[in-house]
Scaffold this active site. Structure first.
Site: not given
Length: 607
Positions: A43, A332, A336
């Site tokens: 990310d 997070d 996901d």
């Protein structure tokens, strides 16, 4: 007998070192898997950046302004009050009593927007929230409904491309006007300008609702009022970590929900993007790619995925795995979790991560920092290397233990080594130094090498050859030489059979046994640094090895020079000159191993 405790200890010690470097391991085998990771899908926000949001630029009435400009121009606040109300009210923040005072908890982006709105408005406006259409990765927007003094109002914020089709009007400096194609292009251009500077861009819109309101289908005919560019600076340690990944042969792929221009700007700042023409794939484009096309795209040296959803992240991971990559993935959110579960190493955020993401992950970053992943990979590589060091050390002693039995059977000589002495080596003197090798710290150059091939075996022919045909053979020569020298100096003639309690036989077998232990003491240092010269490596940094050597020497003295040791192990005290004869063999092992390392290094340099 030493393999199981050593592997377990190596993994456990590595997890402790990782925890000190902010990487918490949830599943022990993931430690070793980290060492062969070839791709990291990461990310952007909070992992590569500090997740410390601040409003940098606001696009109001066709003009770019800063929060400071707004404070100096009260008329902007009056004209665009609905925008500031939107920024202040459209969020999911919570207030909590922390350390004796009230504190706002939640997404740093929303906290930054609320702070900017309060500062510019000069007041704390609180309109009761009466309804909400929550944010998700497919909608890419959040809408909240509030009871305002003028009536019920819907406030919306999200990605500009998701709000544009929903807006029919726009707030300008002169009031609300129809949303023309020209005005639409102005907003798109403004967004691209902000994103190219690495800012995270959000669009804001609103509309009045009639009472009683019904949320069904209300996100239409909105009034677009502003764009906000938020600055989230890259973490200062990330560029070095990215460079370490390149040196270690690990590819880093940014997978983010942000605008592609924002992702590209941050990628260049941290050094992930170095080419002039990187591949940037948006979620819309990704949907149109076939599996074959996606795999071809993943071969690009510099690649970014932007505006992608959680399901698309999972598709990227699956495509990389089909290309035989070992994939580490960060995440997070609840969405996901499937990608974290599918990845070879799922990495959840410890600060911003949800409980669902942490449960699905193999590792949790306690500081949400990308550089902690690199530290964990370094430790993972060390575990694999340490187990190989242990194997080389422990297998080496097999040769000097079996050669005496072959010589006894083939040459018709007295047995040079007894069963109880072999057990004293394997279960006594060798155990603690072997465990010490299992907890060695990472080599200084461990991140300068590519990941090991997926098909590489822990126990391969190169390790067996070095242990059995090189180090083991030298130890066998030392052991048998010590044995025959003692027999020869004692007057033994070939073909003579000695009684098992004869003093000459006891001294000879003690010399053979002692030579194995002395050469194993040298061998532990040779196995400690298999790839570089012993003279260029720290020798006293592993206390467990030093304690192991101290224990070896203590046991050797007890076995050779105490009545109890002589009785149990069938030994006899050795004269000092026998030790002076054994020690040169250990030095010879050192010189020959240094010569081997030099030849290997020269061959590698020529390639």
């Amino acid at each position: 007998e030493g393999l199981l405790p050593t592997v377990t200890l190596s993994l456990a010690m590595a997890t402790q070192r990782m925890a000190k470097r902010n990487a918490l391991i949830r599943h022990l085998p993931a430690v070793e898997t980290l060492g062969c990771a070839t791709v990291i899908c990461t990310d952007k926000t909070g992992t590569l950046t500090e997740n410390r949001m601040a409003v940098s630029t606001v696009y109001l009435g066709g003009t770019m302004v800063t929060p400071l400009d707004i404070q100096r121009q009260p008329e902007l606040v009056r004209t665009h009050r609905r925008f500031f109300e939107d920024a202040l009210l459209c969020h999911n923040l919570k207030e909590a009593h922390v350390a004796g005072h009230w504190q706002v908890l939640g997404d740093p982006m929303e906290i930054a927007l609320v702070h900017m709105a309060k500062t510019c408005l000069g007041e704390t406006t609180s309109y009761p929230k009466i309804n909400e259409i929550p944010f998700d990765t497919d909608r890419k927007r959040l809408s909240t409904v509030h009871q305002a003094p003028q009536g019920i109002a819907l406030y919306c914020k999200g990605a500009l491309e998701m709000l544009l089709p929903l807006c029919s009007q726009v707030q300008t400096a002169t009031g609300v006007v129809p949303f023309t194609a020209e005005l639409r292009q102005d907003f798109v251009t403004a967004q691209e300008t902000m994103a190219s500077k690495g800012l995270r861009v959000l669009a804001f819109a609103w509309k009045s609702l009639e009472e009683p309101h019904n949320l069904q289908g209300q996100e239409r005919d909105l009034i677009l009022c502003s764009l906000v560019g938020l600055e989230d600076p890259p973490r200062p340690e990330v560029p070095k970590a990215i460079q370490q990944c390149r040196s270690a042969g690990i590819k880093v792929i940014m997978v983010t929900g942000d605008h592609p221009h924002t992702a590209l700007a941050i990628g260049r700042q941290i050094g992930q993007i170095q080419s002039d023409n990187p591949v940037v794939i948006t979620g819309d484009k990704l949907r149109k790619l076939s599996e074959t096309q996606l795999r071809l795209v993943l071969d690009a040296p510099d690649i970014i995925f932007a505006r992608v959803g959680a399901d698309q992240k999972m598709r990227i991971v699956a495509a990389l795995q089909k290309k035989q990559h070992i994939v580490a993935v960060t995440g997070d959110g609840v969405n996901d979790a499937p990608a974290l579960k599918l990845a070879d190493i799922g990495i959840a955020m410890g600060i911003s991560g949800t409980d669902v993401a942490k449960e699905a992950a193999d590792m949790v970053l306690l500081d949400d920092n990308f550089s902690s992943i690199i530290a964990a990979i370094e430790e993972g590589r060390a575990v694999y290397a340490n187990i190989r060091k242990f194997l080389a050390y422990i297998l080496t002693s097999n040769i000097p233990e079996i050669v005496p039995y072959l010589a006894f059977a083939l040459l018709k000589i007295p047995l040079p080594l007894t069963i109880i002495q072999i057990l004293a080596v394997d279960l006594g003197t060798d155990m603690l130094p072997a465990l010490g090798l299992g907890v060695e710290k990472p080599e200084s150059d461990s991140m300068d090498k590519p990941p090991r091939p997926r098909q590489e075996r822990l126990l391969d022919w190169s390790l067996l050859g070095r242990a059995y045909l090189f180090l083991g053979l030298m130890e066998a020569v030392a052991a048998m030489s010590a044995y025959f020298i003692v027999l020869h100096t004692g007057g033994w003639q070939w073909g003579d059979m000695l009684a098992s309690n004869a003093n000459l036989y006891l001294e000879a077998t003690t010399a053979c046994f002692s030579a194995i232990i002395v050469t194993q003491i040298m061998n532990v240092f040779l196995c400690k640094t298999p790839g570089r010269s012993l003279f260029s490596a720290p020798l006293l940094d592993n206390h467990l090895i030093l304690w192991g050597i101290a224990l070896e020497i203590t046991l050797l003295v007890l076995i050779d020079y105490t009545q109890w040791g002589n009785l149990v192990f069938g030994t006899a005290p050795l004269a000092p000159e026998i030790w002076l004869m054994i020690l040169p063999f250990a030095l010879g092992m050192l010189l020959l191993e240094e010569l081997r390392k030099f030849i290997v290094a020269e061959n590698c340099r020529k390639r």
